[in-house]
Design a protein around this motif. Structure first.
Motif, mmCIF file in Angstrom:
data_model
loop_
_atom_site.group_PDB
_atom_site.id
_atom_site.type_symbol
_atom_site.label_atom_id
_atom_site.label_comp_id
_atom_site.label_asym_id
_atom_site.label_seq_id
_atom_site.Cartn_x
_atom_site.Cartn_y
_atom_site.Cartn_z
ATOM 1 N N ARG A 11 0.850 -1.188 0.000
ATOM 2 C CA ARG A 11 0.000 0.000 0.000
ATOM 3 C C ARG A 11 0.885 1.237 0.000
ATOM 4 N NH1 ARG A 11 -5.496 0.784 1.372
ATOM 5 N NH2 ARG A 11 -5.858 2.947 1.927
ATOM 6 N N CYS A 12 0.482 2.217 -0.777
ATOM 7 C CA CYS A 12 1.231 3.465 -0.860
ATOM 8 C C CYS A 12 1.050 4.233 0.451
ATOM 9 C CB CYS A 12 0.738 4.292 -2.040
ATOM 10 S SG CYS A 12 1.627 5.836 -2.253
ATOM 11 N N MET A 13 2.158 4.690 1.010
ATOM 12 C CA MET A 13 2.112 5.385 2.298
ATOM 13 C C MET A 13 1.947 6.898 2.154
ATOM 14 S SD MET A 13 5.086 3.086 4.120
ATOM 15 C CE MET A 13 5.599 4.381 5.164
ATOM 16 N N ASN A 14 2.214 7.450 0.992
ATOM 17 C CA ASN A 14 2.141 8.909 0.842
ATOM 18 C C ASN A 14 1.153 9.327 -0.245
ATOM 19 O OD1 ASN A 14 4.036 7.709 -0.936
ATOM 20 N ND2 ASN A 14 4.880 9.707 -1.436
ATOM 21 N N THR A 15 0.044 8.629 -0.328
ATOM 22 C CA THR A 15 -0.966 8.958 -1.324
ATOM 23 C C THR A 15 -1.929 10.015 -0.797
ATOM 24 O OG1 THR A 15 -2.674 8.077 -2.773
ATOM 25 C CG2 THR A 15 -2.524 7.105 -0.586
ATOM 26 N N SER A 16 -2.500 10.752 -1.707
ATOM 27 C CA SER A 16 -3.530 11.728 -1.325
ATOM 28 C C SER A 16 -4.928 11.165 -1.553
ATOM 29 C CB SER A 16 -3.349 13.013 -2.143
ATOM 30 O OG SER A 16 -3.487 12.719 -3.518
ATOM 31 N N ALA B 239 -8.977 6.236 -0.696
ATOM 32 C CA ALA B 239 -9.119 4.784 -0.794
ATOM 33 C C ALA B 239 -7.775 4.103 -1.012
ATOM 34 C CB ALA B 239 -10.073 4.421 -1.925
ATOM 35 N N GLY B 240 -6.734 4.884 -1.200
ATOM 36 C CA GLY B 240 -5.390 4.322 -1.298
ATOM 37 C C GLY B 240 -4.959 3.927 -2.699
ATOM 38 N N GLU B 241 -3.666 3.787 -2.826
ATOM 39 C CA GLU B 241 -3.036 3.277 -4.035
ATOM 40 C C GLU B 241 -2.198 2.096 -3.614
ATOM 41 O OE1 GLU B 241 -1.144 6.210 -6.654
ATOM 42 O OE2 GLU B 241 -2.024 7.750 -5.387
ATOM 43 N N GLY B 242 -1.886 1.236 -4.567
ATOM 44 C CA GLY B 242 -1.121 0.064 -4.187
ATOM 45 C C GLY B 242 -0.221 -0.451 -5.285
ATOM 46 N N ALA B 243 0.522 -1.479 -4.941
ATOM 47 C CA ALA B 243 1.426 -2.146 -5.871
ATOM 48 C C ALA B 243 1.303 -3.648 -5.676
ATOM 49 C CB ALA B 243 2.864 -1.707 -5.626
ATOM 50 N N ILE B 244 1.390 -4.347 -6.785
ATOM 51 C CA ILE B 244 1.478 -5.802 -6.757
ATOM 52 C C ILE B 244 2.803 -6.147 -7.421
ATOM 53 C CG2 ILE B 244 0.505 -7.950 -7.635
ATOM 54 C CD1 ILE B 244 -2.245 -6.468 -7.513
ATOM 55 N N VAL B 245 3.616 -6.926 -6.737
ATOM 56 C CA VAL B 245 4.938 -7.295 -7.236
ATOM 57 C C VAL B 245 4.956 -8.810 -7.399
ATOM 58 C CG1 VAL B 245 7.410 -7.230 -6.801
ATOM 59 C CG2 VAL B 245 5.959 -5.320 -6.051
ATOM 60 N N MET B 246 5.165 -9.256 -8.650
ATOM 61 C CA MET B 246 5.183 -10.681 -8.954
ATOM 62 C C MET B 246 6.527 -11.047 -9.563
ATOM 63 S SD MET B 246 1.400 -11.186 -10.554
ATOM 64 C CE MET B 246 0.930 -12.714 -9.783
ATOM 65 N N GLN B 247 7.004 -12.226 -9.211
ATOM 66 C CA GLN B 247 8.301 -12.677 -9.703
ATOM 67 C C GLN B 247 8.126 -13.906 -10.579
ATOM 68 O OE1 GLN B 247 11.219 -12.962 -6.634
ATOM 69 N NE2 GLN B 247 12.639 -14.104 -7.902
ATOM 70 N N THR B 248 8.796 -13.895 -11.737
ATOM 71 C CA THR B 248 8.867 -15.062 -12.604
ATOM 72 C C THR B 248 10.306 -15.561 -12.564
ATOM 73 O OG1 THR B 248 9.508 -13.934 -14.654
ATOM 74 C CG2 THR B 248 7.144 -13.961 -14.115
ATOM 75 N N ASN C 242 -15.908 4.603 -9.764
ATOM 76 C CA ASN C 242 -16.702 4.087 -8.655
ATOM 77 C C ASN C 242 -16.011 4.423 -7.345
ATOM 78 O OD1 ASN C 242 -18.289 2.739 -6.851
ATOM 79 N ND2 ASN C 242 -18.195 0.764 -7.899
ATOM 80 N N ARG C 243 -16.273 5.585 -6.825
ATOM 81 C CA ARG C 243 -15.576 6.034 -5.620
ATOM 82 C C ARG C 243 -16.014 5.291 -4.366
ATOM 83 N NH1 ARG C 243 -18.448 11.629 -4.067
ATOM 84 N NH2 ARG C 243 -20.423 11.150 -5.048
ATOM 85 N N TYR C 244 -17.099 4.517 -4.433
ATOM 86 C CA TYR C 244 -17.575 3.786 -3.260
ATOM 87 C C TYR C 244 -16.975 2.378 -3.178
ATOM 88 C CZ TYR C 244 -20.835 7.597 -3.350
ATOM 89 O OH TYR C 244 -21.370 8.844 -3.374
ATOM 90 N N GLU C 245 -16.284 1.981 -4.217
ATOM 91 C CA GLU C 245 -15.757 0.628 -4.282
ATOM 92 C C GLU C 245 -14.579 0.414 -3.330
ATOM 93 O OE1 GLU C 245 -13.299 -0.426 -7.723
ATOM 94 O OE2 GLU C 245 -14.820 -1.954 -8.055
ATOM 95 N N GLY C 246 -13.748 1.423 -3.150
ATOM 96 C CA GLY C 246 -12.583 1.289 -2.289
ATOM 97 C C GLY C 246 -11.449 0.567 -2.982
ATOM 98 N N SER C 247 -10.435 0.229 -2.204
ATOM 99 C CA SER C 247 -9.223 -0.328 -2.792
ATOM 100 C C SER C 247 -9.308 -1.831 -3.056
ATOM 101 C CB SER C 247 -8.034 -0.030 -1.886
ATOM 102 O OG SER C 247 -8.226 -0.626 -0.627
ATOM 103 N N ILE C 248 -10.236 -2.549 -2.424
ATOM 104 C CA ILE C 248 -10.321 -4.000 -2.609
ATOM 105 C C ILE C 248 -10.658 -4.356 -4.050
ATOM 106 C CG2 ILE C 248 -11.559 -6.100 -1.939
ATOM 107 C CD1 ILE C 248 -9.650 -5.045 0.194
#
Length: 152
Positions: free
Chosen positions: A92-97, A100-109, A124-130
């Motif tokens: 989860r981004c710690m310095n977002t404005s 509902a937040g911003e995030g990152a998914i990191v995958m390794q191959t 859809n502002r009611y959806e949230g980050s999930i």
């Protein structure tokens, strides 16, 4: 390594996923068993212009494997890991404005690290980050699956 396959697969994937559900994505060459003198490089990027020096710090963060005790930086944002799985983790981004937040998914191959950055849907502002995280995960998994078919 089949660079043509990777580039073609990336272009097709990025054209349908960057913008929605993903804000940006990076594909980084990565060999965890290679000599330490070999630097990881940016193979592909879309929606962000990453600094190669900063990405070396990010790759070092992954190599140290202290995901739960340290944070990492991609571009202007700092991220804190929220979930760790066998070949991927989310943060989860710690310095977002955005509330509902911003995030990152990191995958390794076997040969790459995919960093998929997502933000909540503006539609859809009611959806949230999930919801946005779920769609981002599906998009990231799709590329990793395609690369995995060639064992990349």
């Amino acid at each position: 390594m089949d660079w043509g396959f990777v580039h073609k697969t990336w272009d097709k994937w990025a054209s349908t996923n960057i913008g929605q559900p993903l804000k940006a994505a990076l594909l980084i060459n990565y060999d965890p068993f290679g000599p330490s003198r070999l630097l990881s490089t940016i193979a592909e990027q879309e929606g962000i212009r990453a600094n190669p020096i900063e990405l070396n710090y990010f790759v070092d963060y992954i190599k140290r494997n202290k995901l739960q005790t340290e944070s990492f930086i991609i571009g202007p944002n700092q991220y804190l890991v929220t979930s760790i799985h066998e070949n991927w983790f989310s943060a989860r981004c710690m310095n977002t404005s955005k509330p509902a937040g911003e995030g990152a998914i990191v995958m390794q191959t076997a040969a790459y690290i995919l960093v998929a950055l997502h933000t909540p849907s503006i539609h859809n502002r009611y959806e949230g980050s999930i919801g946005s995280a779920s769609r981002a995960m599906a998009a990231a998994d799709q590329l990793v699956w395609q690369l995995g078919r060639k064992h990349l």
